[in-house]
Write an enzyme that holds these catalytic residues in place. Structure first.
Site, mmCIF file in Angstrom:
data_model
loop_
_atom_site.group_PDB
_atom_site.id
_atom_site.type_symbol
_atom_site.label_atom_id
_atom_site.label_comp_id
_atom_site.label_asym_id
_atom_site.label_seq_id
_atom_site.Cartn_x
_atom_site.Cartn_y
_atom_site.Cartn_z
ATOM 1 N N GLU A 170 0.694 -1.636 -0.181
ATOM 2 C CA GLU A 170 0.252 0.280 0.129
ATOM 3 C C GLU A 170 1.253 1.208 -0.032
ATOM 4 O OE1 GLU A 170 -2.702 -0.752 3.331
ATOM 5 O OE2 GLU A 170 -4.073 -1.850 1.653
ATOM 6 N N ASN A 212 2.039 -5.056 -3.477
ATOM 7 C CA ASN A 212 0.599 -5.609 -2.756
ATOM 8 C C ASN A 212 0.456 -4.682 -2.242
ATOM 9 O OD1 ASN A 212 -1.248 -7.520 -2.286
ATOM 10 N ND2 ASN A 212 -0.925 -6.703 -0.425
ATOM 11 N N HIS A 249 -10.205 -5.611 -2.595
ATOM 12 C CA HIS A 249 -11.230 -5.408 -1.484
ATOM 13 C C HIS A 249 -12.805 -4.878 -2.665
ATOM 14 C CE1 HIS A 249 -8.893 -7.272 2.085
ATOM 15 N NE2 HIS A 249 -8.153 -6.392 1.416
ATOM 16 N N GLU A 278 -6.293 -10.524 -1.529
ATOM 17 C CA GLU A 278 -6.757 -10.550 -0.276
ATOM 18 C C GLU A 278 -8.524 -10.743 -0.781
ATOM 19 O OE1 GLU A 278 -5.914 -7.367 2.302
ATOM 20 O OE2 GLU A 278 -3.595 -7.670 1.732
ATOM 21 N N ASP A 280 -11.950 -10.378 -1.065
ATOM 22 C CA ASP A 280 -13.273 -10.032 -0.561
ATOM 23 C C ASP A 280 -14.181 -9.172 -1.240
ATOM 24 O OD1 ASP A 280 -12.659 -8.056 0.687
ATOM 25 O OD2 ASP A 280 -11.869 -9.151 2.232
HETATM 26 C C1 XIL Z 1 -6.475 -6.230 8.353
HETATM 27 C C2 XIL Z 1 -6.897 -7.821 9.359
HETATM 28 O O1 XIL Z 1 -7.239 -8.647 8.680
HETATM 29 C C3 XIL Z 1 -7.544 -7.277 10.379
HETATM 30 O O2 XIL Z 1 -7.680 -7.840 10.727
HETATM 31 C C4 XIL Z 1 -6.523 -5.774 10.562
HETATM 32 O O3 XIL Z 1 -6.865 -5.726 11.843
HETATM 33 C C5 XIL Z 1 -6.574 -4.860 10.151
HETATM 34 O O4 XIL Z 1 -5.513 -5.455 9.000
HETATM 35 N N1 XIL Z 1 -5.200 -4.469 3.246
HETATM 36 C C6 XIL Z 1 -4.384 -5.420 4.171
HETATM 37 C C7 XIL Z 1 -3.806 -6.380 5.264
HETATM 38 O O5 XIL Z 1 -3.129 -5.353 2.944
HETATM 39 O O6 XIL Z 1 -2.943 -6.043 5.787
HETATM 40 C C8 XIL Z 1 -5.310 -5.745 5.856
HETATM 41 O O7 XIL Z 1 -5.809 -6.937 7.223
HETATM 42 C C9 XIL Z 1 -6.652 -5.739 5.330
HETATM 43 C C10 XIL Z 1 -6.056 -4.380 3.884
#
Ligand code: XIL
Length: 356
Positions: A170, A212, A249, A278, A280
């Site tokens: 990020e 990422n 996401h 990641e 969802d």
């Molecule tokens: C999130 C986790 O799922 C949570 O449990 C935590 O509180 C915060 O981080 N991008 C990412 C992940 O790269 O590491 C994040 O994970 C979600 C967004």
């Protein structure tokens, strides 16, 4: 430079050839009236086995404190062949005090996964978020040195156990600027990202090294183009990078884009693997999940998909019910859509077909 080897996955052509041979063999046996035994007992019936048939992995983010929940581990062990620690490899978890490393929870996940033949994605070595207090308070060359030491120590600890690392997470700003995100790491100098990648390569030459990010799914967005330009520049200058992770996401604020496949194939054309890291999707619409899987399958270098949690209740966005399993562990329609897509668009029979 180390070439980005197929450390974990069978090459796709081999998978295809095997599948074709298996099909031919099945056809011959069936014609001869013989009893047909499945090639692999779980092929086509679980996410991991079906993805493996396509030369890919299907993973989940896993939390160490849930490994004692048998409803959770039953699904994990049955369905997934890759694992990403959800929080346990982050900077605040692994180096809570400067120079003092704790790997207990991360090691627990790694050992659960590897002892069951699952691969592990490492997440993440350098990030503006989830920094321990001591790092948040650092700046300049001291921070740069501390970051590089962190990358080196953590990647060395997991050397040989992690197939791919999200080296940097990020680092780009949202919106139309295409600029880097402001952070204490960014303020150490624009070359902090490539410095992190070089340190990771030196510490674990066998791991694939990924950049990422989120909101990098729509090909027309400035952030996507900015990451693309950085990866192209890294490849041109020989900075060691092997893969790009798209967090993906998806929700009403950042929906699945119709040009997602173009984004995947454009990154892949730079000579890097692409991983959906990641996934969802708000309310888990089956058709959107199906589209994501088909987009990955359409791009040879899209090597795998990770969903960010197992059941809806495990999700960081549990209120959106964005995952493939209900909170009580039942398969949702999105699960069936993903499995069918991995199986080439056909739903596998729940009982073996009768022959003869
Ligand atoms: C999130 C986790 O799922 C949570 O449990 C935590 O509180 C915060 O981080 N991008 C990412 C992940 O790269 O590491 C994040 O994970 C979600 C967004």
């Amino acid at each position: 430079m180390i070439d980005s080897c197929q450390r974990n996955n069978r090459p796709r052509s081999t998978a295809r050839r095997r599948a074709a041979l298996a099909l031919a063999a099945v056809g011959l046996l069936a014609a001869a009236g013989a009893v047909v035994l499945p090639v692999a007992a779980s092929a086509g019936t679980t996410l991991g086995a079906s993805a493996a048939e396509r030369g890919r992995y299907f993973g989940a983010a896993v939390a160490a404190n849930k490994l004692s929940d048998s409803a959770y581990t039953t699904i994990l062990n049955r369905e997934f062949n890759s694992v990403t620690p959800e929080n346990e490899m982050k900077i605040d978890a692994t180096e809570p005090q400067q120079g003092q490393f704790t790997f207990t929870n991360a090691d627990r996940i790694v050992s659960h996964a590897r002892s069951r033949g699952m691969s592990v994605r490492g997440h993440t070595l350098a990030w503006h978020s989830q920094q321990p207090g001591w790092m948040q308070n650092m700046s300049g060359s001291a921070l740069r040195q501390a970051m590089l030491n962190h990358v080196t120590q953590v990647a060395t600890h997991f050397r040989g156990q992690v197939v791919a690392w999200d080296v940097v997470n990020e680092a780009f700003a949202d919106g139309g600027s295409g600029a880097r995100r402001d952070s204490n790491l960014q303020r150490t100098g624009n070359d902090w990202i490539e410095a992190a990648f070089r340190a990771a390569r030196a510490a674990d030459p066998g791991a694939k090294l990924c950049y990422n990010d989120y909101n990098t799914d729509d090909w027309t967005h400035a952030k996507t183009q900015a990451v693309y330009n950085m990866v192209r520049d890294f490849k041109q200058r020989g900075v060691p990078i092997d893969c790009v992770g798209l967090q993906s996401h998806f929700n009403s604020g950042s929906p699945y884009p119709g040009n997602y496949r173009t984004t995947l194939s454009s990154f892949a054309a730079l000579g890097v693997d692409v991983q959906i890291t990641e996934l969802d999707i708000q309310n888990a619409p089956a058709d959107t999940y199906r589209n994501v899987v088909n987009d990955c399958l359409a791009v040879a270098r899209c090597t795998g998909i990770t969903v960010w949690g197992i059941r809806d209740s495990d999700s960081w966005r549990a209120d959106q019910n964005p995952l493939l399993f209900t909170s009580s562990g039942a398969k949702k329609p999105a699960y069936d859509a993903v499995l069918a897509a991995l199986n080439g668009g056909t739903t596998p029979p729940t009982t073996p077909p009768t022959t003869g």
